[in-house]
Design an enzyme around this catalytic site. Structure first.
Site, PDB file in Angstrom:
ATOM      1  N   ASP A   1      22.949  39.121  20.488  1.00  0.00           N
ATOM      2  CA  ASP A   1      24.175  38.781  21.215  1.00  0.00           C
ATOM      3  C   ASP A   1      24.031  39.101  22.692  1.00  0.00           C
ATOM      4  OD1 ASP A   1      25.707  37.783  19.119  1.00  0.00           O
ATOM      5  OD2 ASP A   1      26.211  39.797  18.439  1.00  0.00           O
TER       6      ASP A   1
ATOM      7  N   GLY B   1      28.060  31.033  23.810  1.00  0.00           N
ATOM      8  CA  GLY B   1      27.808  30.437  22.501  1.00  0.00           C
ATOM      9  C   GLY B   1      28.665  29.230  22.193  1.00  0.00           C
ATOM     10  N   MET B   2      29.296  29.254  21.009  1.00  0.00           N
ATOM     11  CA  MET B   2      30.073  28.118  20.540  1.00  0.00           C
ATOM     12  C   MET B   2      31.222  27.783  21.484  1.00  0.00           C
ATOM     13  SD  MET B   2      30.290  25.770  18.370  1.00  0.00           S
ATOM     14  CE  MET B   2      29.179  26.295  17.073  1.00  0.00           C
TER      15      MET B   2
ATOM     16  N   ASP C   1      60.592  52.069  50.766  1.00  0.00           N
ATOM     17  CA  ASP C   1      59.382  52.877  50.565  1.00  0.00           C
ATOM     18  C   ASP C   1      59.464  53.706  49.280  1.00  0.00           C
ATOM     19  OD1 ASP C   1      58.198  51.968  52.830  1.00  0.00           O
ATOM     20  OD2 ASP C   1      58.448  53.789  54.008  1.00  0.00           O
TER      21      ASP C   1
END
Length: 508
Positions: free
Chosen positions: A294, A429-430, A36
């Site tokens: 974006d 995107g790309m 513990d």
């Protein structure tokens, strides 16, 4: 009892130790068996502490079980008092040592006769509360103790500070980006002409607690830690508190307007509207970014959110309200505060999930196939298995979520950090086209199990080869759909023919 690895919030003693070790010159004695006592390692690693963590384990072993713990615990308290000269020693059992049902309050009273430091037993029910609830309770207990002590000695200040001032309550060690948030909140208060009367517990001395009543108001940025203390200070001294988390453009403005209202009611006469407008339009890039081309690519994208109440609620609002992202479901593991969470997020998501079962969350993510996950490190592991990107927004966290660079989530700089996190968590995107053309960098032929890890379906070699021809970013979805098709029809093996049949069944 669950293994700590599979818990979103740790056991109660972790919360107590987080608060005790956040204060300056406070030592904690943990009455616990071996196993513990991992807190010291965890804190020193994650926080990259240069100094030893001020926590000592008073180990329960077979000798202690035979003779009783009192002598050993008292000796450990008095020894640390002599070695470290702390202002306060906090004794806490763990869930395991609580089973012994020893009279630890008696141990504390015995040790107090010899120790020069104040000695407190953490007043926490280790069977009923988790780490977050225990931390809140321990902070409240320590604040009450020192305010009452100052009152009895006639040393309790009653006059407010000359200028508007604030106590920032709830910043602690092992909190998610707490140090960065605290720096940003201090800057924010300075910009508003508000003095910081105290920050507790992180870096505070217990001797400073008697000055808490001097503040004009309290700010509780994290719902999980500080509300009990803020309620006590309001009831005892009439100090109002603000519990609006300043995370995201909208909520930060709402927080500042609430602060304006509170201090003007005490005679300040301030107007923060121009400041809010300037920060929103020119300092924070998030408001501009949310309207950029974006960010328009994110509109309608599906996301899920899971974490503690504070961060999960804030991120859900930011995604839905500020960025136009479709939050399919939002969830929290803070079951004890479920009503508040539902009230905060219901209008911003399709479904609300309240659970601390990591398996159920993994299945809920697999079921809806989001474009991105915003959750804890547990959900990040799920995302890795499902090929779904994940932004970590709440504890439990990994060492990578204790960045050396400045990354607050609160205030106007925090809006920029969150916008970056959200945008970079999506595949856009790309990158989409490259993954589709080249299949990413995933060339593994391993067929992982479903997220629940309970699949009993075998894949033939030909079926595995066919699956590996599928681009990596959709392979997981195809695999799960095929397995669901097979289970629904009681197939025990997946062949190429089964794959084609599954494809036809969904019209793909």
């Amino acid at each position: 009892m669950k293994l700590a690895y599979w818990m979103y919030a740790g056991p109660a003693h972790i919360g107590t130790l987080r608060v005790a070790s956040s204060f300056k010159n406070v030592h904690a004695i943990m009455h616990a068996p071996l196993g513990d006592d991992y807190f010291n390692v965890m804190r020193s690693m994650l926080e990259r502490e240069r100094n030893f963590t001020p926590v000592t384990a008073s180990i329960v072993d077979r000798h202690v079980l035979a003779r009783g713990s009192q002598e050993k615990v008292v000796d450990n308290i008095t020894r640390k008092d002599a070695e470290e000269h702390p202002d306060l020693i906090v004794l806490t059992p763990t869930c395991t040592s609580s089973i012994l049902q020893e009279d630890l309050q008696n141990f504390v009273e015995r040790a107090s006769l010899e120790a020069k430091a104040d000695v407190l037993l953490a007043d926490v029910n280790h069977y009923r509360v988790n780490e977050l609830q225990a931390a809140d309770r321990t902070l409240d207990q320590i604040v009450r103790y020192y305010i009452e002590k100052a009152r009895k000695r006639g040393e309790l200040p009653t006059a407010k500070t000359e200028k508007p001032s604030v106590n920032i309550i709830g910043v602690s060690t092992l909190g998610f980006h707490n140090q960065h948030d605290c720096t940003e909140l201090k800057r924010l208060m300075t910009d508003l002409g508000i003095e910081v009367n105290a920050v507790i517990p992180e870096g505070a001395s217990v001797h400073e607690l008697k000055n808490l009543p001097r503040a004009w108001f309290n700010l509780v940025p994290y719902r999980e830690l500080g509300l009990l203390t803020a309620n006590y200070l309001e009831q005892e001294f009439g100090i109002p508190y603000v519990d609006i988390t300043p995370m995201g453009v909208v909520e930060t403005a709402r927080c500042l307007r609430k602060i304006q209202q509170i201090i003007n009611a005490q005679g300040a006469g301030v107007d923060y509207e121009e400041y809010i407008n300037n920060q929103t339009l020119y300092v924070s890039q998030a408001a501009w970014f949310s309207r950029s081309i974006d960010c328009q690519n994110l509109t309608g994208k599906k996301a899920v959110v899971f974490g503690d109440n504070t961060h999960a609620a804030a991120i859900t609002k930011i995604l839905a309200r500020e960025m136009g992202i479709h939050v399919v479901w939002a969830g929290t593991y803070c079951k004890y505060d479920a009503d508040w969470f539902r009230e905060q997020v219901s209008e911003y998501c399709d479904e609300v999930i309240i659970t601390d079962d990591h398996g159920a969350i993994g299945d809920a993510i697999a079921r809806v196939e989001p474009s991105a996950i915003f959750g804890t490190q547990m959900e990040r592991h799920v995302g890795k298995r499902l090929d779904i990107p994940c932004g970590v927004i709440a504890a439990p966290i990994h060492i990578q979520n204790f960045p050396i660079g400045y990354k607050p989530f609160m205030g106007y700089e925090g809006t920029n950090q969150i916008a970056d996190l959200v945008y970079n968590s999506f595949t856009l995107g790309m990158e989409d086209h490259l993954l589709e053309i080249f299949g990413g960098h995933d060339t593994k032929e391993v067929i992982t199990k479903g997220i629940s890890a309970d699949t009993d379906l075998a894949w033939t070699r030909d079926a595995q080869a066919e699956l590996n021809k599928i681009p990596g970013f959709v392979r997981g979805k195809v695999k799960r759909n095929t397995e669901k098709f097979a289970r629904d029809r009681n197939f025990t093996e997946i062949t190429v023919e089964v794959m084609y049949a599954a494809k036809e069944s969904v019209g793909a």
